[in-house]
Design an enzyme around this catalytic site. Sequence first.
Site, PDB file in Angstrom:
ATOM      1  N   HIS A 151       0.511  -5.604  -0.746  1.00 55.78           N
ATOM      2  CA  HIS A 151       0.942  -4.196  -0.789  1.00 55.78           C
ATOM      3  C   HIS A 151       1.566  -3.932   0.579  1.00 55.78           C
ATOM      4  O   HIS A 151       0.851  -3.777   1.566  1.00 55.78           O
ATOM      5  CB  HIS A 151      -0.239  -3.255  -1.058  1.00 55.78           C
ATOM      6  CG  HIS A 151       0.190  -1.826  -1.197  1.00 55.78           C
ATOM      7  ND1 HIS A 151       0.176  -1.144  -2.394  1.00 55.78           N
ATOM      8  CD2 HIS A 151       0.706  -0.954  -0.287  1.00 55.78           C
ATOM      9  CE1 HIS A 151       0.649   0.077  -2.215  1.00 55.78           C
ATOM     10  NE2 HIS A 151       0.969   0.224  -0.943  1.00 55.78           N
ATOM     11  N   HIS A 191       5.795  -4.784  -5.786  1.00 55.65           N
ATOM     12  CA  HIS A 191       6.463  -3.514  -6.106  1.00 55.65           C
ATOM     13  C   HIS A 191       7.386  -3.022  -4.979  1.00 55.65           C
ATOM     14  O   HIS A 191       7.172  -1.963  -4.411  1.00 55.65           O
ATOM     15  CB  HIS A 191       5.451  -2.423  -6.505  1.00 55.65           C
ATOM     16  CG  HIS A 191       4.193  -2.351  -5.677  1.00 55.65           C
ATOM     17  ND1 HIS A 191       4.202  -2.303  -4.311  1.00 55.65           N
ATOM     18  CD2 HIS A 191       2.891  -2.314  -6.052  1.00 55.65           C
ATOM     19  CE1 HIS A 191       2.960  -2.240  -3.885  1.00 55.65           C
ATOM     20  NE2 HIS A 191       2.146  -2.251  -4.911  1.00 55.65           N
ATOM     21  N   HIS A 196      -2.634  -2.843 -13.219  1.00 53.74           N
ATOM     22  CA  HIS A 196      -3.980  -2.270 -13.046  1.00 53.74           C
ATOM     23  C   HIS A 196      -4.555  -1.941 -14.418  1.00 53.74           C
ATOM     24  O   HIS A 196      -3.951  -1.171 -15.172  1.00 53.74           O
ATOM     25  CB  HIS A 196      -3.928  -0.983 -12.220  1.00 53.74           C
ATOM     26  CG  HIS A 196      -3.327  -1.190 -10.865  1.00 53.74           C
ATOM     27  ND1 HIS A 196      -4.074  -1.459  -9.749  1.00 53.74           N
ATOM     28  CD2 HIS A 196      -2.034  -1.193 -10.463  1.00 53.74           C
ATOM     29  CE1 HIS A 196      -3.267  -1.614  -8.704  1.00 53.74           C
ATOM     30  NE2 HIS A 196      -2.021  -1.466  -9.115  1.00 53.74           N
ATOM     31  N   HIS A 225       1.988  -7.890 -12.086  1.00 55.84           N
ATOM     32  CA  HIS A 225       1.242  -6.914 -11.254  1.00 55.84           C
ATOM     33  C   HIS A 225       0.820  -5.746 -12.139  1.00 55.84           C
ATOM     34  O   HIS A 225       1.655  -4.991 -12.623  1.00 55.84           O
ATOM     35  CB  HIS A 225       2.118  -6.391 -10.107  1.00 55.84           C
ATOM     36  CG  HIS A 225       1.408  -5.381  -9.237  1.00 55.84           C
ATOM     37  ND1 HIS A 225       1.303  -5.518  -7.879  1.00 55.84           N
ATOM     38  CD2 HIS A 225       0.780  -4.218  -9.521  1.00 55.84           C
ATOM     39  CE1 HIS A 225       0.634  -4.501  -7.372  1.00 55.84           C
ATOM     40  NE2 HIS A 225       0.311  -3.677  -8.359  1.00 55.84           N
ATOM     41  N   ASP A 235       3.149  -2.740 -12.261  1.00 55.26           N
ATOM     42  CA  ASP A 235       2.292  -1.850 -11.468  1.00 55.26           C
ATOM     43  C   ASP A 235       1.788  -0.692 -12.323  1.00 55.26           C
ATOM     44  O   ASP A 235       1.554   0.409 -11.813  1.00 55.26           O
ATOM     45  CB  ASP A 235       3.022  -1.334 -10.223  1.00 55.26           C
ATOM     46  CG  ASP A 235       2.061  -0.694  -9.223  1.00 55.26           C
ATOM     47  OD1 ASP A 235       0.851  -0.963  -9.297  1.00 55.26           O
ATOM     48  OD2 ASP A 235       2.530   0.094  -8.376  1.00 55.26           O
ATOM     49  N   LYS A 279      -5.156 -10.518  -3.074  1.00 59.22           N
ATOM     50  CA  LYS A 279      -4.358  -9.326  -2.807  1.00 59.22           C
ATOM     51  C   LYS A 279      -4.679  -8.730  -1.451  1.00 59.22           C
ATOM     52  O   LYS A 279      -5.836  -8.458  -1.133  1.00 59.22           O
ATOM     53  CB  LYS A 279      -4.665  -8.288  -3.905  1.00 59.22           C
ATOM     54  CG  LYS A 279      -4.004  -6.951  -3.714  1.00 59.22           C
ATOM     55  CD  LYS A 279      -2.509  -7.013  -3.982  1.00 59.22           C
ATOM     56  CE  LYS A 279      -1.824  -5.708  -3.636  1.00 59.22           C
ATOM     57  NZ  LYS A 279      -1.109  -5.123  -4.745  1.00 59.22           N
TER      58      LYS A 279
HETATM   59  C1  NCD Z   1      -2.055   1.938  -7.785  1.00 60.59           C
HETATM   60  C2  NCD Z   1      -3.372   2.383  -8.435  1.00 60.59           C
HETATM   61  O1  NCD Z   1      -3.457   3.521  -8.919  1.00 60.59           O
HETATM   62  O2  NCD Z   1      -4.298   1.566  -8.479  1.00 60.59           O
HETATM   63  N1  NCD Z   1      -1.263   3.109  -7.543  1.00 60.59           N
HETATM   64  C3  NCD Z   1       0.085   3.149  -7.383  1.00 60.59           C
HETATM   65  O3  NCD Z   1       0.590   4.215  -7.075  1.00 60.59           O
HETATM   66  N2  NCD Z   1       0.830   2.092  -7.550  1.00 60.59           N
HETATM   67  C4  NCD Z   1      -2.331   1.160  -6.546  1.00 60.59           C
HETATM   68  C5  NCD Z   1      -1.117   0.443  -5.990  1.00 60.59           C
HETATM   69  O4  NCD Z   1      -0.635  -0.529  -6.561  1.00 60.59           O
HETATM   70  O5  NCD Z   1      -0.635   0.863  -4.935  1.00 60.59           O
HETATM   71 ZN    ZN Z   2      -0.376  -1.772  -7.976  1.00 63.74          ZN
END
Ligand code: NCD
Ligand code: ZN
Length: 345
Positions: free
Chosen positions: A137, A175, A16, A14, A248, A100
């Site tokens: 999520h 998460h 970003h 997971h 995450d 997702k």
């Molecule tokens: C994530 C993001 O910034 O894209 N932020 C976070 O606090 N984890 C989005 C997410 O996974 O909730």
């Molecule tokens: Zn995330």
Amino acid sequence: MTDMLTIRRPDDWHLHFRDGEVMRGVVPYTARQFARAIVMPNLSPPVTTAEMAAAYRERILAAVPEGERFTPLMTCYLTDTTDPDDLARGASAGVFTAAKLYPANATTNSAHGVSDVAKIYPVLERMEAEGIVLCVHGEVTDHQIDVFDREAEFIERHMRAIVRDFPKLKVVFEHITTADAAIFVMEQGENVAATITPQHLHINRNAMLVGGIQPHNYCLPVAKRETHRLALRKAATSGNPKFFLGTDSAPHLRSAKESSCGCAGIFNAPYALESYLSAFDEEGALDAFEGFASLHGSAFYGLPVNKETITLERAEVPVPESLPLVDEEIVPWHAGQVLGWRIAS
Ligand code: NCD
Ligand code: ZN
């Protein structure tokens, strides 16, 4: 005392990356440690079609430094109008590894998310039939629900229904931050699993709120009470194959974090393995690390285990206060602290 640990090369289930310059700046941190990563689709606009995902994958691959072997695994951002045929075609073409579910407005760039889980029932039915993994999520967005209760409430309102109505659907509860979520996952069949971030193994909600507001410890779902952190440590180090690594890592520039309305997200990619390993070490669970980091996730996703290995060694690793990114800077998770492990090879 064990001072060296050699494990199969791990994967991040997971993550970003964002897009453009930020993406090009952060991809090398992940590629240094992980062989594969499940890449989140919450771009602006979101990655909602196989065509968009294939193009995004190419942009990521172009940012992988020479000599690194790294495979991005793409996800489809589900909306109220996701076309089950496009999703299924994208999955069979090898573009989509998972889809997702963001409840609309639950987190960063989730405005186009699902407004009512009932609306995507035809999509979930198709995913169950085709064996496509659903990443969730798991937080309700109801303003009446306290932010610290939103994950537990999501289990009662939605998770129980999803696993009941789609008993063969592969579901990753992403998460997780509560004992409630860990218990829920343990009680389900082997098609239900969870990812756990490094931050939720290290901090409870005090780290966000004591001694002044600490924006770099703020992410969603927010860190909860200490009892929950301890339950997550227990789950992660238990050897149970339902729990695996998902950082995450969510990059936001310093200016976006240190603001009157700071973004949710912790940028943990630069020292992710070192961070996890410190937590496992503190628990006396180094022997459980390979399963969590390198074996359980690929088994769940039905993908081969990585052939290469990685060696970690005990050493003092100072984490910088900030790192340069896009003419600005970004604050990494553990900034200013000293970690006890580093990657040796
Ligand atoms: C994530 C993001 O910034 O894209 N932020 C976070 O606090 N984890 C989005 C997410 O996974 O909730
Ligand atoms: Zn995330």
